[in-house]
Design a protein around this motif. Structure first.
Motif, PDB file in Angstrom:
ATOM      1  N   ILE A  19       0.852  -1.182   0.000  1.00 43.92           N
ATOM      2  CA  ILE A  19       0.000   0.000   0.000  1.00 43.92           C
ATOM      3  C   ILE A  19       0.892   1.237   0.000  1.00 43.92           C
ATOM      4  CG2 ILE A  19      -1.757   1.259   1.300  1.00 43.92           C
ATOM      5  CD1 ILE A  19      -2.612  -1.411   2.496  1.00 43.92           C
ATOM      6  N   PRO A  20       0.650   2.152  -0.944  1.00 45.27           N
ATOM      7  CA  PRO A  20       1.478   3.365  -0.972  1.00 45.27           C
ATOM      8  C   PRO A  20       1.248   4.220   0.279  1.00 45.27           C
ATOM      9  CG  PRO A  20      -0.072   3.315  -2.825  1.00 45.27           C
ATOM     10  CD  PRO A  20      -0.297   2.091  -2.017  1.00 45.27           C
ATOM     11  N   ASP A  21       2.233   5.036   0.597  1.00 45.85           N
ATOM     12  CA  ASP A  21       2.148   5.898   1.778  1.00 45.85           C
ATOM     13  C   ASP A  21       0.966   6.851   1.677  1.00 45.85           C
ATOM     14  OD1 ASP A  21       4.332   4.690   2.908  1.00 45.85           O
ATOM     15  OD2 ASP A  21       5.763   6.166   2.139  1.00 45.85           O
ATOM     16  N   ASP A  22       0.632   7.282   0.461  1.00 48.90           N
ATOM     17  CA  ASP A  22      -0.489   8.202   0.283  1.00 48.90           C
ATOM     18  C   ASP A  22      -1.785   7.574   0.784  1.00 48.90           C
ATOM     19  OD1 ASP A  22       1.256   9.956  -0.843  1.00 48.90           O
ATOM     20  OD2 ASP A  22       0.633   9.585  -2.923  1.00 48.90           O
ATOM     21  N   THR A  23      -1.968   6.294   0.533  1.00 49.71           N
ATOM     22  CA  THR A  23      -3.179   5.610   0.962  1.00 49.71           C
ATOM     23  C   THR A  23      -3.230   5.534   2.485  1.00 49.71           C
ATOM     24  OG1 THR A  23      -3.067   4.282  -1.046  1.00 49.71           O
ATOM     25  CG2 THR A  23      -4.551   3.530   0.649  1.00 49.71           C
ATOM     26  N   LEU A  24      -2.104   5.242   3.114  1.00 50.46           N
ATOM     27  CA  LEU A  24      -2.061   5.186   4.577  1.00 50.46           C
ATOM     28  C   LEU A  24      -2.352   6.559   5.166  1.00 50.46           C
ATOM     29  CD1 LEU A  24       1.070   2.904   5.109  1.00 50.46           C
ATOM     30  CD2 LEU A  24      -1.326   2.293   5.425  1.00 50.46           C
ATOM     31  N   GLU A  25      -1.775   7.586   4.566  1.00 52.91           N
ATOM     32  CA  GLU A  25      -2.010   8.945   5.045  1.00 52.91           C
ATOM     33  C   GLU A  25      -3.478   9.321   4.890  1.00 52.91           C
ATOM     34  OE1 GLU A  25      -0.428  13.518   4.357  1.00 52.91           O
ATOM     35  OE2 GLU A  25       0.167  11.936   2.965  1.00 52.91           O
ATOM     36  N   LEU A  26      -4.072   8.912   3.784  1.00 49.62           N
ATOM     37  CA  LEU A  26      -5.485   9.189   3.543  1.00 49.62           C
ATOM     38  C   LEU A  26      -6.357   8.523   4.602  1.00 49.62           C
ATOM     39  CD1 LEU A  26      -7.595  10.463   1.640  1.00 49.62           C
ATOM     40  CD2 LEU A  26      -7.567   8.332   0.352  1.00 49.62           C
ATOM     41  N   LYS A  27      -6.048   7.278   4.946  1.00 47.13           N
ATOM     42  CA  LYS A  27      -6.797   6.570   5.986  1.00 47.13           C
ATOM     43  C   LYS A  27      -6.667   7.285   7.328  1.00 47.13           C
ATOM     44  CE  LYS A  27      -6.796   1.894   4.107  1.00 47.13           C
ATOM     45  NZ  LYS A  27      -6.352   0.510   4.301  1.00 47.13           N
ATOM     46  N   GLN A  28      -5.458   7.734   7.650  1.00 43.42           N
ATOM     47  CA  GLN A  28      -5.239   8.432   8.910  1.00 43.42           C
ATOM     48  C   GLN A  28      -6.011   9.741   8.942  1.00 43.42           C
ATOM     49  OE1 GLN A  28      -0.991   8.775   8.971  1.00 43.42           O
ATOM     50  NE2 GLN A  28      -0.668   6.738   9.870  1.00 43.42           N
ATOM     51  N   LEU A  29      -6.017  10.455   7.830  1.00 44.36           N
ATOM     52  CA  LEU A  29      -6.737  11.723   7.766  1.00 44.36           C
ATOM     53  C   LEU A  29      -8.249  11.518   7.888  1.00 44.36           C
ATOM     54  CD1 LEU A  29      -4.724  13.579   4.990  1.00 44.36           C
ATOM     55  CD2 LEU A  29      -4.789  14.118   7.422  1.00 44.36           C
ATOM     56  N   ARG A  30      -8.751  10.471   7.275  1.00 47.17           N
ATOM     57  CA  ARG A  30     -10.182  10.181   7.386  1.00 47.17           C
ATOM     58  C   ARG A  30     -10.564   9.850   8.823  1.00 47.17           C
ATOM     59  NH1 ARG A  30     -11.186   6.740   1.847  1.00 47.17           N
ATOM     60  NH2 ARG A  30     -11.371   8.552   0.490  1.00 47.17           N
ATOM     61  N   ALA A  51      -8.992  10.863  11.549  1.00 54.10           N
ATOM     62  CA  ALA A  51      -8.922  12.104  12.320  1.00 54.10           C
ATOM     63  C   ALA A  51     -10.142  12.974  12.049  1.00 54.10           C
ATOM     64  CB  ALA A  51      -7.637  12.864  11.964  1.00 54.10           C
ATOM     65  N   LEU A  52     -10.599  13.014  10.813  1.00 51.91           N
ATOM     66  CA  LEU A  52     -11.780  13.796  10.460  1.00 51.91           C
ATOM     67  C   LEU A  52     -13.013  13.263  11.180  1.00 51.91           C
ATOM     68  CD1 LEU A  52     -13.149  16.005   8.771  1.00 51.91           C
ATOM     69  CD2 LEU A  52     -13.404  14.321   6.943  1.00 51.91           C
ATOM     70  N   LYS A  53     -13.169  11.952  11.224  1.00 51.55           N
ATOM     71  CA  LYS A  53     -14.308  11.352  11.935  1.00 51.55           C
ATOM     72  C   LYS A  53     -14.280  11.718  13.415  1.00 51.55           C
ATOM     73  CE  LYS A  53     -15.484   7.376   9.086  1.00 51.55           C
ATOM     74  NZ  LYS A  53     -15.591   5.926   9.012  1.00 51.55           N
ATOM     75  N   GLU A  54     -13.089  11.676  14.019  1.00 52.39           N
ATOM     76  CA  GLU A  54     -12.965  12.027  15.425  1.00 52.39           C
ATOM     77  C   GLU A  54     -13.364  13.483  15.663  1.00 52.39           C
ATOM     78  OE1 GLU A  54      -8.953  11.094  16.577  1.00 52.39           O
ATOM     79  OE2 GLU A  54      -9.281   8.931  16.399  1.00 52.39           O
TER      80      GLU A  54
END
Length: 98
Positions: free
Chosen positions: A57-68, A70-73
């Motif tokens: 999995i590219p780093d961009d995908t991991l970053e996107l998951k983390q951002l999503r 954080a947004l939910k929180e």
């Protein structure tokens, strides 16, 4: 009788087209080959296709998951604060004795 050679590209195209078209006989006539040959190529294509190895999995995908996440929180926190404001505003400006 001379043995005919068909390129892998032609075989791949014929198999792909055979799945797209309804009449395989018509396709075989257009390509100038026997119908049975297309069926053999289709069978061979099914057996030779193996599942692709999983790509990392590219780093961009991991970053996107983390951002999503954080947004939910943050959305949850905002919802809680809105409810708290609504509860405190029900008092019509009177102070609450805690």
């Amino acid at each position: 009788m001379k043995k005919r050679y068909y390129s892998p590209k032609l075989k791949e195209q014929a198999v792909r087209l055979s799945y797209q078209r309804e009449d395989i006989k018509e396709l075989a006539d257009e390509l100038g080959i026997e119908v049975q040959r297309i069926y053999k190529w289709r069978k061979a294509a099914k057996t030779t296709t193996s599942p692709k190895p999983e790509k990392p999995i590219p780093d961009d995908t991991l970053e996107l998951k983390q951002l999503r996440k954080a947004l939910k929180e943050k959305e949850l926190e905002l919802e809680i604060l809105k409810k708290a404001v609504h509860i405190f505003s029900k008092n019509d400006g009177r102070s609450m004795n805690l």
